[in-house]
Design a protein around this motif. Sequence first.
Motif, PDB file in Angstrom:
ATOM      1  N   ARG A 597       0.840  -1.209   0.000  1.00 29.12           N
ATOM      2  CA  ARG A 597       0.000   0.000   0.000  1.00 29.12           C
ATOM      3  C   ARG A 597       0.876   1.260   0.000  1.00 29.12           C
ATOM      4  NH1 ARG A 597      -2.387  -3.884  -0.601  1.00 29.12           N
ATOM      5  NH2 ARG A 597      -1.907  -3.141  -2.718  1.00 29.12           N
ATOM      6  N   VAL A 598       2.058   1.164   0.590  1.00 29.82           N
ATOM      7  CA  VAL A 598       3.001   2.288   0.520  1.00 29.82           C
ATOM      8  C   VAL A 598       3.417   2.527  -0.928  1.00 29.82           C
ATOM      9  CG1 VAL A 598       5.299   3.093   1.196  1.00 29.82           C
ATOM     10  CG2 VAL A 598       3.831   1.960   2.884  1.00 29.82           C
ATOM     11  N   VAL A 599       3.736   1.448  -1.634  1.00 30.47           N
ATOM     12  CA  VAL A 599       4.091   1.561  -3.051  1.00 30.47           C
ATOM     13  C   VAL A 599       2.958   2.231  -3.818  1.00 30.47           C
ATOM     14  CG1 VAL A 599       4.573   0.262  -5.164  1.00 30.47           C
ATOM     15  CG2 VAL A 599       5.636  -0.416  -2.998  1.00 30.47           C
ATOM     16  N   ASP A 600       1.723   1.797  -3.563  1.00 27.77           N
ATOM     17  CA  ASP A 600       0.570   2.354  -4.272  1.00 27.77           C
ATOM     18  C   ASP A 600       0.399   3.837  -3.975  1.00 27.77           C
ATOM     19  OD1 ASP A 600       0.111  -0.213  -5.145  1.00 27.77           O
ATOM     20  OD2 ASP A 600      -1.531  -0.609  -3.742  1.00 27.77           O
ATOM     21  N   ALA A 601       0.559   4.230  -2.704  1.00 28.83           N
ATOM     22  CA  ALA A 601       0.355   5.630  -2.325  1.00 28.83           C
ATOM     23  C   ALA A 601       1.402   6.546  -2.939  1.00 28.83           C
ATOM     24  CB  ALA A 601       0.359   5.763  -0.802  1.00 28.83           C
ATOM     25  N   LEU A 602       2.610   6.028  -3.123  1.00 28.28           N
ATOM     26  CA  LEU A 602       3.699   6.851  -3.663  1.00 28.28           C
ATOM     27  C   LEU A 602       3.728   6.761  -5.187  1.00 28.28           C
ATOM     28  CD1 LEU A 602       6.451   6.226  -0.974  1.00 28.28           C
ATOM     29  CD2 LEU A 602       4.796   8.099  -1.146  1.00 28.28           C
ATOM     30  N   THR A 603       2.574   7.041  -5.762  1.00 30.20           N
ATOM     31  CA  THR A 603       2.404   7.169  -7.217  1.00 30.20           C
ATOM     32  C   THR A 603       1.731   8.509  -7.472  1.00 30.20           C
ATOM     33  OG1 THR A 603       0.300   5.968  -7.081  1.00 30.20           O
ATOM     34  CG2 THR A 603       2.266   4.677  -7.631  1.00 30.20           C
ATOM     35  N   PRO A 604       1.650   8.925  -8.737  1.00 23.83           N
ATOM     36  CA  PRO A 604       1.137  10.274  -9.011  1.00 23.83           C
ATOM     37  C   PRO A 604      -0.312  10.494  -8.570  1.00 23.83           C
ATOM     38  CG  PRO A 604       2.396   9.486 -10.866  1.00 23.83           C
ATOM     39  CD  PRO A 604       2.249   8.317  -9.938  1.00 23.83           C
ATOM     40  N   TYR A 605      -0.558  11.725  -8.172  1.00 22.93           N
ATOM     41  CA  TYR A 605      -1.886  12.209  -7.777  1.00 22.93           C
ATOM     42  C   TYR A 605      -2.554  12.868  -8.975  1.00 22.93           C
ATOM     43  CZ  TYR A 605      -5.123  15.804  -6.036  1.00 22.93           C
ATOM     44  OH  TYR A 605      -6.208  16.630  -5.831  1.00 22.93           O
ATOM     45  N   PRO A 606      -3.826  12.606  -9.234  1.00 25.63           N
ATOM     46  CA  PRO A 606      -4.595  11.496  -8.672  1.00 25.63           C
ATOM     47  C   PRO A 606      -4.283  10.182  -9.392  1.00 25.63           C
ATOM     48  CG  PRO A 606      -5.967  12.706 -10.175  1.00 25.63           C
ATOM     49  CD  PRO A 606      -4.653  13.440 -10.114  1.00 25.63           C
ATOM     50  N   ARG A 607      -3.817  10.260 -10.659  1.00 23.46           N
ATOM     51  CA  ARG A 607      -3.255   9.127 -11.384  1.00 23.46           C
ATOM     52  C   ARG A 607      -2.727   9.644 -12.714  1.00 23.46           C
ATOM     53  NH1 ARG A 607      -7.399   5.157 -13.225  1.00 23.46           N
ATOM     54  NH2 ARG A 607      -7.389   6.325 -15.165  1.00 23.46           N
ATOM     55  N   GLY A 608      -1.607   9.137 -13.162  1.00 25.66           N
ATOM     56  CA  GLY A 608      -1.103   9.545 -14.465  1.00 25.66           C
ATOM     57  C   GLY A 608       0.341   9.953 -14.422  1.00 25.66           C
ATOM     58  N   LYS A 609       0.844  10.458 -15.527  1.00 26.71           N
ATOM     59  CA  LYS A 609       2.250  10.828 -15.645  1.00 26.71           C
ATOM     60  C   LYS A 609       2.416  12.314 -15.366  1.00 26.71           C
ATOM     61  CE  LYS A 609       3.430   7.372 -19.151  1.00 26.71           C
ATOM     62  NZ  LYS A 609       4.431   6.668 -18.358  1.00 26.71           N
ATOM     63  N   SER A 623      -2.788   1.469 -12.636  1.00 25.74           N
ATOM     64  CA  SER A 623      -4.082   1.452 -11.962  1.00 25.74           C
ATOM     65  C   SER A 623      -4.006   2.031 -10.552  1.00 25.74           C
ATOM     66  CB  SER A 623      -4.622   0.020 -11.887  1.00 25.74           C
ATOM     67  OG  SER A 623      -3.830  -0.770 -11.018  1.00 25.74           O
ATOM     68  N   CYS A 624      -2.797   2.389 -10.115  1.00 25.36           N
ATOM     69  CA  CYS A 624      -2.637   2.940  -8.776  1.00 25.36           C
ATOM     70  C   CYS A 624      -3.064   4.399  -8.746  1.00 25.36           C
ATOM     71  CB  CYS A 624      -1.183   2.834  -8.318  1.00 25.36           C
ATOM     72  SG  CYS A 624      -0.629   1.143  -8.058  1.00 25.36           S
ATOM     73  N   GLN A 625      -3.605   4.802  -7.644  1.00 27.30           N
ATOM     74  CA  GLN A 625      -3.927   6.206  -7.416  1.00 27.30           C
ATOM     75  C   GLN A 625      -3.149   6.659  -6.200  1.00 27.30           C
ATOM     76  OE1 GLN A 625      -6.627   3.941  -8.108  1.00 27.30           O
ATOM     77  NE2 GLN A 625      -6.278   4.594 -10.210  1.00 27.30           N
ATOM     78  N   GLY A 626      -2.479   7.801  -6.304  1.00 25.39           N
ATOM     79  CA  GLY A 626      -1.537   8.132  -5.253  1.00 25.39           C
ATOM     80  C   GLY A 626      -1.592   9.563  -4.773  1.00 25.39           C
ATOM     81  N   LEU A 627      -0.455  10.010  -4.221  1.00 27.41           N
ATOM     82  CA  LEU A 627      -0.353  11.276  -3.505  1.00 27.41           C
ATOM     83  C   LEU A 627       0.682  12.228  -4.085  1.00 27.41           C
ATOM     84  CD1 LEU A 627      -0.323   9.756   0.116  1.00 27.41           C
ATOM     85  CD2 LEU A 627      -2.287  10.787  -1.039  1.00 27.41           C
ATOM     86  N   THR A 629       2.704  14.785  -6.464  1.00 30.27           N
ATOM     87  CA  THR A 629       2.670  15.777  -7.543  1.00 30.27           C
ATOM     88  C   THR A 629       4.101  16.177  -7.849  1.00 30.27           C
ATOM     89  OG1 THR A 629       2.671  17.823  -6.229  1.00 30.27           O
ATOM     90  CG2 THR A 629       0.554  16.671  -6.473  1.00 30.27           C
ATOM     91  N   ASN A 630       4.268  17.019  -8.840  1.00 30.24           N
ATOM     92  CA  ASN A 630       5.614  17.499  -9.152  1.00 30.24           C
ATOM     93  C   ASN A 630       6.088  18.593  -8.213  1.00 30.24           C
ATOM     94  OD1 ASN A 630       3.494  18.912 -10.876  1.00 30.24           O
ATOM     95  ND2 ASN A 630       5.216  20.301 -11.118  1.00 30.24           N
ATOM     96  N   ILE A 631       5.265  18.965  -7.215  1.00 33.52           N
ATOM     97  CA  ILE A 631       5.684  19.959  -6.210  1.00 33.52           C
ATOM     98  C   ILE A 631       5.538  19.408  -4.792  1.00 33.52           C
ATOM     99  CG2 ILE A 631       5.212  21.987  -7.631  1.00 33.52           C
ATOM    100  CD1 ILE A 631       2.559  22.196  -5.853  1.00 33.52           C
ATOM    101  N   GLY A 632       5.414  18.091  -4.668  1.00 26.98           N
ATOM    102  CA  GLY A 632       5.350  17.502  -3.339  1.00 26.98           C
ATOM    103  C   GLY A 632       4.226  16.499  -3.192  1.00 26.98           C
ATOM    104  N   MET A 633       4.195  15.855  -2.045  1.00 25.14           N
ATOM    105  CA  MET A 633       3.213  14.825  -1.718  1.00 25.14           C
ATOM    106  C   MET A 633       2.027  15.444  -0.978  1.00 25.14           C
ATOM    107  SD  MET A 633       3.698  11.491   0.794  1.00 25.14           S
ATOM    108  CE  MET A 633       3.831  12.544   2.263  1.00 25.14           C
ATOM    109  N   VAL A 634       0.843  15.347  -1.544  1.00 28.91           N
ATOM    110  CA  VAL A 634      -0.333  15.836  -0.837  1.00 28.91           C
ATOM    111  C   VAL A 634      -0.663  14.873   0.302  1.00 28.91           C
ATOM    112  CG1 VAL A 634      -1.251  17.029  -2.855  1.00 28.91           C
ATOM    113  CG2 VAL A 634      -1.958  14.666  -2.405  1.00 28.91           C
TER     114      VAL A 634
END
Length: 782
Positions: A597-609, A623-627, A629-634
């Motif tokens: 779940r840590v791996v999943d959370a540390l993917t782009p917000y809300p999903r994508g490149k 398919s992961c949805q994460g936290l 952004t290019n300016i930090g982790m929400v």
Amino acid sequence: MHASLLVYVLALGFYVTLASKQTADKDALNFQLTSSGNENYFYRDNITSAQVLLTSPASNATRRLVAALPAGNNGALVYFLPASTNSGVASEDKLDITLINGTLKSTTSPFHNVGIQADILVTANATLGVTIVGSVRALRDYVEGSGTMHSIFNYSLLSHSSTEVRLHRQYINSTAVKLHGRIRGNEYKSVDLELSIPTNSDARFYVVPSSNQSTAGPPPRIDILVHPVSTHDKLSRSIVRVKVLTNETSLTGLSSSEFLLFPDSDAVGSNTALQNVLKGLQEVEENASAVNQVSFLSFQDKFTAGGWRFLTYFGRDTMIALRLLMPLMSPSAIESALGAVIERANSTGALCHEETIGDYASFVNINNNHSELGNAPFYDYKMIDTDLLLLPALAHYLLDLPQGGGRAQSFLSKNASLQNGTYKDILNRIATYTTGRAIPFSLSPNFSNLLSFRPGEPVGNWRDSNEGNGYGRTPFDVNVALVSANLRALDRLVAAGFLDGAGGVQDLGGVAQVWEDHAESLFRVSVPGNVAEQRLEDFVQQVGLGSMLLNSTNTTNNVEFYALSLKDDGSPVEVLNSDLSFQLMYGTNISSYFMQRVVDALTPYPRGKLLVLQQYEESADSSCQGLLTNIGMVVANPAFDSNRTNLHVLDRTSYHGTVVWSFQQALMAAGLARQLGFCSNDTTAIDTNPMGGERPVWCGDSVLIEQLQDAQARLWGSINGAPDERFTEVWSYVFNNATGEFSVADLASLSPTGTESDAIQLWSYGFLGLVDPTNATRQGEV
């Protein structure tokens, strides 16, 4: 620069100031930071400590001055407005208020008053709008309370002329108080804002006192009149001298040399990574500046949380900052922080979240029907997470770090100054209290026995609001991470003979194991893939993000994550969140499921490149949805919550919504490095983290290890996208639909309540002790 020694003896027999306070400190801290549309000036010497904030000239916001002093948590707030023409010479010049370089310094005045002074340049006729003198808490109430303030905090116009104005604020109630068996004198405490015209200035004041001279009446009219800019010559400028003074006792600060270890100290030993970090903090200018900033917040008897809004004691902030920074810190600095927390424990063993002092303490005591306490400090014990952070920090210091070696006896036998008993006595009381609260779940591990917010309290953890927890009252971080961490730490301290135990509980490890085995599963959320896809598409549309963030791959698998909190019926608040960081930083028996779940959370917000993360995308499940952004982790992603109200409750304008908190990034980065360190000998680690048990089973899963390392790289790519914000408190974003990029936005400009970010925040400096594994260089040196 040394001021001459002046000792005034008044007719009343008072000394103006103590002789020991008269000589300015040649090693004073004096630095400036630009943050969130404000210019922040910081000063500390052996006389005073203060932060002065002015609206940046480039900002379109109303011109504002804030001065905040840790002494009594006192200060002043002034809004400067363009003056109307009937009070003097009209001016079409733009009104700007700027601090003149080199004029910020400490100052003193009769009756033990000390404070800060600076000269400001005023470019056009101005009138003082809302002006508040006194407690910084009152200032915060106005700024973040939709412009409201209790009239009890009004000031008096003590004196005025064309060259001087003095606004005086006497404490509501500062009577003789017997506190912890000690008599406090009948002290009349006060705060003053003094405005004057230096001899080299052509400005003048125009003052119309209020027709009602009581503090309950309307404020006086105070204008600053300047000559038009066109008539200025090189020697004639419209300068106003500002002083903010209080007769509260100033705090004694920790210098950077007192705060940090020396690279060649015995405590560093052969830890090359730690040696390099400490040398970098001394030798690299940018790093040395950061050390001065965290030093500004650190005092001999307590650490303060951040400036300007929180220059007072907060227990949670102190302990999280301590846990992150401890490997770098000197024993005396560590014990100052630990001692401040222990001293403020209550009679049951609960720990203080926030200390209210000064004039605002009088206000709180009166409202609590205890006016006889005068301005005695009020200690707030409502937070349930604060109680669980001390013992893990203490155990790490005394049992893991070389700084704590051989110091347990002297530290634990120290007599407390704010209450009766030794530190060991108080710690035993804390241990009994926190263990007692953990027992019911260990006997019957169900939702009803988890730790929820205290009865009648809407808050209880770092997400300091109803909204911040999605209106759930049973928080993830406390129950999944902190209860068991507290028990494990206590078990170690008892085994070492440092503490006596916890009310007869013999198997502390067994109690912790029940929490570790059962609490986490109660927070699991699984959303069917097709439902998650619909919710995500709706979320992107409702919050104004671009469809390019959805990527071309639809979610087919269930989306699994941990709830932000649980509601009163035990149902989850389905908000993906960053509080996994607490388990990474404090937990020792973490499952493979959790790490996935840590791996999943540390993917782009809300999903994508995202552009800054593209180099790491190959390892991220589309398919992961994460936290990230290019300016930090929400800290929250409410896209998948079935309660669609939370999409706007936890949006980019919310203090704990889809915004970036720097300390959460530091905690996530430090915690992930800690867990990966259990699987390998990390030569870049500066902390010492024994496993406290068997090697995690997932260490043998090479695929998961690789995924975690890639997630770590994505996290640091996100962190490095906003380097200028790293030591601030919190920031929001603006999304560019054309480029698909996020950019930093000032939260205060978006928040409906005016909640703003501090320019320096104690726990954000945890980054000073972290190594970026993507370049093996400590942050701040790149």
